[in-house]
Design a protein around this motif. Sequence first.
Motif, PDB file in Angstrom:
ATOM      1  N   ASP A   1      21.287 -15.223  25.361  1.00 22.92           N
ATOM      2  CA  ASP A   1      20.042 -16.011  25.218  1.00 22.92           C
ATOM      3  C   ASP A   1      19.966 -17.158  26.214  1.00 22.92           C
ATOM      4  O   ASP A   1      19.260 -18.143  25.994  1.00 22.92           O
ATOM      5  CB  ASP A   1      19.897 -16.550  23.793  1.00 22.92           C
ATOM      6  N   GLY A   2      20.713 -17.047  27.316  1.00 29.19           N
ATOM      7  CA  GLY A   2      20.625 -18.045  28.377  1.00 29.19           C
ATOM      8  C   GLY A   2      21.438 -19.298  28.137  1.00 29.19           C
ATOM      9  O   GLY A   2      21.398 -20.235  28.954  1.00 29.19           O
ATOM     10  N   GLU A   3      22.194 -19.372  27.030  1.00 35.11           N
ATOM     11  CA  GLU A   3      22.993 -20.561  26.754  1.00 35.11           C
ATOM     12  C   GLU A   3      24.154 -20.660  27.748  1.00 35.11           C
ATOM     13  O   GLU A   3      24.739 -19.658  28.140  1.00 35.11           O
ATOM     14  CB  GLU A   3      23.532 -20.511  25.324  1.00 35.11           C
ATOM     15  N   GLU A   4      24.476 -21.899  28.120  1.00 35.70           N
ATOM     16  CA  GLU A   4      25.563 -22.104  29.073  1.00 35.70           C
ATOM     17  C   GLU A   4      26.919 -21.873  28.400  1.00 35.70           C
ATOM     18  O   GLU A   4      27.153 -22.314  27.280  1.00 35.70           O
ATOM     19  CB  GLU A   4      25.506 -23.510  29.658  1.00 35.70           C
ATOM     20  N   ILE A   5      27.792 -21.169  29.101  1.00 35.94           N
ATOM     21  CA  ILE A   5      29.154 -20.927  28.632  1.00 35.94           C
ATOM     22  C   ILE A   5      30.116 -21.211  29.777  1.00 35.94           C
ATOM     23  O   ILE A   5      29.723 -21.277  30.943  1.00 35.94           O
ATOM     24  CB  ILE A   5      29.350 -19.470  28.140  1.00 35.94           C
TER      25      ILE A   5
END
Length: 464
Positions: free
Chosen positions: A318-322
Amino acid sequence: MFNNRNYNRTFFNAPQSVTSFVAAFLEPVITVVTFLMVMAWHDEPVFRASMALCLLVFALTFPGRDRFRDNKLEAAVDITTSWVSMLAILWLCGYATNSLHFFDNEVMLTWGVLTPLLQWLAVLIGKWVLSHRAAQTFARRRAIVVGAGPLGGKVARALQGNSEMGTEFVGYFDDRTDSRVLPEAVSMRLGGLRDVANYVYAHGIHEVYITLPLGSQPRIVQLLEAVQGTTASLYFVPDVFGISIIQGRLQDMNGVPVVGICETPFTGTNALVKRISDIVLASIILVLISPILLALAIGVKLSSPGPIIFKQRRNGLDGEEIMVYKFRSMRVMDNGAVVKQATKGDPRITPFGAFIRKTSLDELPQFINVLQGRMSIVGPRPHAVAHNEEYRRLIKAYMVRHKVKPGITGWAQVNGCRGETETIDKMQARVEYDLEYLRNWSLALDLQIIIRTMRLVVFDRNAY
């Protein structure tokens, strides 16, 4: 590049057909029954280890793929690829758990050879049964297409391609002049919209496919009211072929029909299967490669000053930064707003870094990311956040690839899209493969990608 047959089949997830229901159980049942038959043939007793293997194989092969519509060669290749992948996974599990000695080598060899042959034979018998049934008069379903435009032509060709399953395309209905319809539809036009209901009633038409544009809504309503006086099944085909359909399905939301256009394949049981397979495989692999990880860590530390592990910000689910882990292969660690891609002969790469990049050994720490739940073993490769911000504006549907967790390897990588993407066309090709993976995901496809990746690590040197 795309498999149009699979794309059309998964365009909207229809209610399960009898053939798909049979196929779901056929493959796991054949696999387990063949194993038990081979055990009996060799007078081998069925102990707990054998029962555990049967349960594991059934779980990994269920549901089986519906191959009855594939041609014979495609079915054979698909069965062989899936089975080889399955055997590789079973061998890894047996090696990691020190349980290989529970099984007789001759039994396993016979089972390994006989199972895909029986699966292919079952597919051939199933194809013959379906073709024989489709040839019967009572089983033929006659279909017409309302609308002789480009979309109507696609539907007609799909119906004609399904003729061996009992569908007979009869012709088109359209009010437009010959110059405004498809050339091939002119000779097959049966009348205008006012003639549809009478023709359906008089000629026993079973299926009516409406492909008119949404701008023709009043005519569509009139047509529906007229045809509903017959017993024909009605289908409305929306013109969404210009949209990237990902796991399209019709859903019920408290009585309101909702058409899903772009959705992750990993919902419900699919999400559970994907996560369990990731945990099991990543755990086994980390145990097996732990000596290699130690050796690589020492090599990185001795190659140049700096940390052993390079952490880079990437976009995940979902495009979240990791944070993604890799063995450091460069003298610098770009992780800001601008990240320059590695190129051939890049002076930033250390000699040891060049080796681990060519062999993809720098990616091994990402199995820790998999256990953390940030990544999956198979999925679209994560790109640096800076690259995503650039490409999301240049490539259509680029961010759709983030509907699933990023992977250590993916469908794009095993199809040649590895290494530097110095042109938009190369990145576009990688994205298209990623979207194809989302449309057609299955556990068998993941296993196939893992096996092909292992082969690439040994023989391919495209990365740098």
